[in-house]
Design a protein around this motif. Structure first.
Motif, PDB file in Angstrom:
ATOM      1  N   TRP A 126      20.607  22.949  50.371  1.00 27.21           N
ATOM      2  CA  TRP A 126      21.737  22.251  50.973  1.00 27.21           C
ATOM      3  C   TRP A 126      23.045  22.910  50.556  1.00 27.21           C
ATOM      4  O   TRP A 126      23.086  23.714  49.620  1.00 27.21           O
ATOM      5  N   PRO A 127      24.161  22.554  51.211  1.00 22.36           N
ATOM      6  CA  PRO A 127      25.471  23.016  50.739  1.00 22.36           C
ATOM      7  C   PRO A 127      25.754  22.514  49.326  1.00 22.36           C
ATOM      8  O   PRO A 127      25.249  21.468  48.910  1.00 22.36           O
ATOM      9  N   ASN A 128      26.566  23.247  48.608  1.00 24.50           N
ATOM     10  CA  ASN A 128      26.881  22.906  47.228  1.00 24.50           C
ATOM     11  C   ASN A 128      27.934  21.796  47.191  1.00 24.50           C
ATOM     12  O   ASN A 128      29.022  21.945  47.741  1.00 24.50           O
ATOM     13  N   LEU A 129      27.604  20.698  46.517  1.00 26.12           N
ATOM     14  CA  LEU A 129      28.503  19.547  46.421  1.00 26.12           C
ATOM     15  C   LEU A 129      28.967  19.315  44.987  1.00 26.12           C
ATOM     16  O   LEU A 129      29.310  18.192  44.614  1.00 26.12           O
ATOM     17  N   SER A 143      29.436  18.211  65.810  1.00 21.20           N
ATOM     18  CA  SER A 143      28.887  16.953  65.307  1.00 21.20           C
ATOM     19  C   SER A 143      29.792  15.793  65.732  1.00 21.20           C
ATOM     20  O   SER A 143      31.001  15.980  65.914  1.00 21.20           O
ATOM     21  N   PRO A 144      29.245  14.605  65.884  1.00 24.43           N
ATOM     22  CA  PRO A 144      30.089  13.448  66.220  1.00 24.43           C
ATOM     23  C   PRO A 144      31.044  13.134  65.070  1.00 24.43           C
ATOM     24  O   PRO A 144      30.784  13.468  63.917  1.00 24.43           O
ATOM     25  N   PHE A 145      32.155  12.478  65.396  1.00 31.18           N
ATOM     26  CA  PHE A 145      33.068  12.039  64.350  1.00 31.18           C
ATOM     27  C   PHE A 145      32.407  10.908  63.566  1.00 31.18           C
ATOM     28  O   PHE A 145      31.815   9.990  64.151  1.00 31.18           O
ATOM     29  N   LEU A 151      27.482  14.475  57.669  1.00 31.43           N
ATOM     30  CA  LEU A 151      28.229  15.736  57.621  1.00 31.43           C
ATOM     31  C   LEU A 151      27.488  16.772  56.794  1.00 31.43           C
ATOM     32  O   LEU A 151      27.469  17.962  57.133  1.00 31.43           O
ATOM     33  N   GLN A 152      26.884  16.328  55.713  1.00 26.61           N
ATOM     34  CA  GLN A 152      26.137  17.255  54.868  1.00 26.61           C
ATOM     35  C   GLN A 152      24.978  17.871  55.644  1.00 26.61           C
ATOM     36  O   GLN A 152      24.728  19.083  55.547  1.00 26.61           O
ATOM     37  N   ARG A 153      24.270  17.063  56.415  1.00 25.55           N
ATOM     38  CA  ARG A 153      23.167  17.590  57.220  1.00 25.55           C
ATOM     39  C   ARG A 153      23.666  18.534  58.310  1.00 25.55           C
ATOM     40  O   ARG A 153      23.049  19.571  58.598  1.00 25.55           O
ATOM     41  N   ALA A 154      24.787  18.189  58.926  1.00 25.71           N
ATOM     42  CA  ALA A 154      25.342  19.056  59.964  1.00 25.71           C
ATOM     43  C   ALA A 154      25.769  20.402  59.377  1.00 25.71           C
ATOM     44  O   ALA A 154      25.562  21.458  59.987  1.00 25.71           O
ATOM     45  N   ALA A 155      26.345  20.376  58.187  1.00 20.68           N
ATOM     46  CA  ALA A 155      26.754  21.621  57.536  1.00 20.68           C
ATOM     47  C   ALA A 155      25.548  22.453  57.122  1.00 20.68           C
ATOM     48  O   ALA A 155      25.569  23.686  57.208  1.00 20.68           O
ATOM     49  N   ILE A 171      32.065  25.997  53.331  1.00 17.78           N
ATOM     50  CA  ILE A 171      31.423  24.699  53.555  1.00 17.78           C
ATOM     51  C   ILE A 171      31.603  23.789  52.349  1.00 17.78           C
ATOM     52  O   ILE A 171      31.877  22.590  52.491  1.00 17.78           O
ATOM     53  N   SER A 172      31.463  24.325  51.146  1.00 19.03           N
ATOM     54  CA  SER A 172      31.645  23.513  49.943  1.00 19.03           C
ATOM     55  C   SER A 172      33.058  22.955  49.871  1.00 19.03           C
ATOM     56  O   SER A 172      33.265  21.773  49.565  1.00 19.03           O
ATOM     57  N   ALA A 173      34.060  23.802  50.167  1.00 17.75           N
ATOM     58  CA  ALA A 173      35.449  23.337  50.148  1.00 17.75           C
ATOM     59  C   ALA A 173      35.692  22.292  51.233  1.00 17.75           C
ATOM     60  O   ALA A 173      36.372  21.282  50.997  1.00 17.75           O
ATOM     61  N   ALA A 174      35.123  22.512  52.420  1.00 14.53           N
ATOM     62  CA  ALA A 174      35.332  21.576  53.528  1.00 14.53           C
ATOM     63  C   ALA A 174      34.688  20.224  53.240  1.00 14.53           C
ATOM     64  O   ALA A 174      35.281  19.173  53.524  1.00 14.53           O
ATOM     65  N   LEU A 175      33.490  20.220  52.696  1.00 17.84           N
ATOM     66  CA  LEU A 175      32.811  18.954  52.425  1.00 17.84           C
ATOM     67  C   LEU A 175      33.537  18.160  51.345  1.00 17.84           C
ATOM     68  O   LEU A 175      33.555  16.925  51.379  1.00 17.84           O
ATOM     69  N   THR A 176      34.134  18.850  50.384  1.00 17.92           N
ATOM     70  CA  THR A 176      34.924  18.146  49.367  1.00 17.92           C
ATOM     71  C   THR A 176      36.106  17.431  50.007  1.00 17.92           C
ATOM     72  O   THR A 176      36.365  16.248  49.756  1.00 17.92           O
ATOM     73  N   THR A 177      36.836  18.150  50.858  1.00 17.42           N
ATOM     74  CA  THR A 177      37.974  17.539  51.546  1.00 17.42           C
ATOM     75  C   THR A 177      37.514  16.456  52.518  1.00 17.42           C
ATOM     76  O   THR A 177      38.176  15.417  52.665  1.00 17.42           O
TER      77      THR A 177
END
Length: 438
Positions: free
Chosen positions: A161-164, A288-290, A300-304, A258-264
């Motif tokens: 997965w993306p890094n969180l 992806s839907p809003f 969002l994590q799954r979409a990323a 992706i890691s930076a975007a998911l944090t924000t």
């Protein structure tokens, strides 16, 4: 039954005995049988040593179901032997190269008595699903001459997965906890555009906030308290093309993005905004839907995680046109990309420029530390000087493109990979305080 195998030590002894046998046969032909007997003795000791190592009762491998790209995880090994004495126990595991370098993880096992256990650390370098194939266990007898080996089919998969790590960081959690109790809300009150309440004017307040009509009615100065808007739309658009798939500090640029975007995105969801993701290369991937609310962050994590690596040039024109057609209200569009040549940069400038008229656009790119190092290298040799000149030229072209983006009205973030997340958060808060989205 685990097969018996000679060790490297046994092979080295026999290889060393070969020239001795040739020398003896040349000088004393009748004595070569002694060398042959010595070789047979070594082989016999290797067989006995392997038998003394004992048999295997069970061998299990622990494989995590999920992992994060760029984070350290472990494969666990546990062996249970029937009897015998062992000087060394090793394990090896064949897996997808995205999990371990070269597609192989090794570990030395240790323990007391009939049990031995160990672990192999691995750091995934790409998102996706990595298969784990066969595991081998090899244990050596007390003399180090004979060994036994056992193989087992693992047949497992690891979802990467993306890094969180930044989302779970204590600093961010403390910030969000303070915001939940209103400390941050009070600090940024008065800087938005959404009316909150009237408050008695205090020295130091912005005089432009004074409500003169209300002050005249009450015969006392009152100021408007404004609040940052909620329910804004934020789209994170990721260039999944070839340039973004290049690694920086051991991890692909897109994974850093992706890691930076998911944090924000996590902070934005906590603040009441709505977030969507878009990936594009030669053609746009599904937008992806809003989603709203931190409870939907997993979507969002799954979409990323589904964003693929594409060895192709991105089509900014098609991607930005598709995004613009899908957005029905003013939104914040955060574009993560990179560029390697003037042609692709021109297409990117033209496409991103069309969005500025209707949306707030934030362009995020990772600083090219490799180019900076080449440009700053001491010109001790002609080859180094040539590379420094070329690198300096590319950096100048890059600076020109970023400056042109700023002139179009695009906010630009260029930062090293380890600071891109905090810079993006700061930019998000600044845009919210200005009320530029609503």
């Amino acid at each position: 039954m685990s097969p018996l195998l000679p060790t490297t030590r046994t092979v080295a002894i026999l290889a060393g005995a070969a020239p001795v046998a040739v020398l003896v046969a040349a000088t004393a032909p009748g004595a070569w049988l002694a060398v042959l007997a010595l070789a047979l003795l070594v082989l016999g000791l290797a067989i006995v040593d392997g038998l003394i190592a004992g048999g295997l009762e069970s061998f299990t491998v622990t494989v995590p179901e999920d992992a994060e790209v760029g984070a350290r995880h472990r494969f666990g090994f546990h062996a249970q032997f029937k009897s015998g004495r062992r000087s060394q126990v090793d394990a090896a595991l064949a897996c997808d190269p995205r999990l371990a370098e070269g597609g192989r993880a090794v570990a030395a096992l240790a323990g007391e008595g009939a049990q031995a256990q160990g672990e192999a650390m691995f750091t995934p370098v790409r998102r996706g699903t990595g298969a784990v194939g066969t595991a081998w266990l090899r244990w050596t007898g007390p003399l180090g001459l004979g060994a036994r080996q056992h193989a087992v089919a693992v047949g497992r998969e690891v979802r990467v997965w993306p890094n969180l790590a930044a989302v779970r960081s204590p600093g961010l959690q403390t910030f969000l906890r303070d915001a939940q109790f209103g400390l941050i809300a009070r600090r940024i009150r008065g800087e938005g555009t959404q009316f909150e309440a009237l408050a008695e004017y205090q020295p130091g307040m912005d005089r432009r906030r004074i409500d003169w009509k209300a002050s005249a009615r009450h015969r006392h100065l009152y100021a408007k308290e404004m609040e940052t808007e909620r329910n804004n739309q934020i789209v994170f658009a990721f260039d999944c093309g070839q340039a973004m798939c290049e690694p920086v500090a051991g991890m692909a640029r897109i994974d850093r993005a992706i890691s930076a975007a998911l944090t924000t995105a996590y902070v934005a969801l906590k603040g009441g905004d709505r977030v969507a993701l878009l990936g594009f290369a030669a053609r746009p991937e599904a937008l992806s839907p809003f989603v709203a609310g931190s409870a939907q962050f997993h979507r969002l994590q799954r979409a990323a995680a589904a964003l693929d690596y594409r060895a192709e040039e991105p089509n900014f024109t098609l991607a930005m046109a598709t995004l613009s057609a899908r957005l029905t209200r003013r939104s914040l569009v955060v574009v993560f990309s990179d560029f390697t040549d003037p042609t692709s940069a021109e297409l990117m400038l033209e496409s991103v420029g069309r969005l500025v008229a209707h949306h707030v656009v934030l362009f995020v790119t990772l600083a090219d530390s490799e180019l900076e190092d080449l440009a700053a290298a001491a010109p001790n040799e002609l080859d180094v000087l040539a590379m420094a000149v070329s690198a300096d030229g590319l950096l100048r072209q890059r600076a020109v493109v970023l400056q042109r983006l700023r002139q179009l009205g695009v906010d630009v973030i260029e930062a090293p990979h380890d600071r891109i997340g905090t810079r993006l958060l700061d930019a998000y808060f600044a845009i919210k305080r200005k009320g530029a989205i609503g």
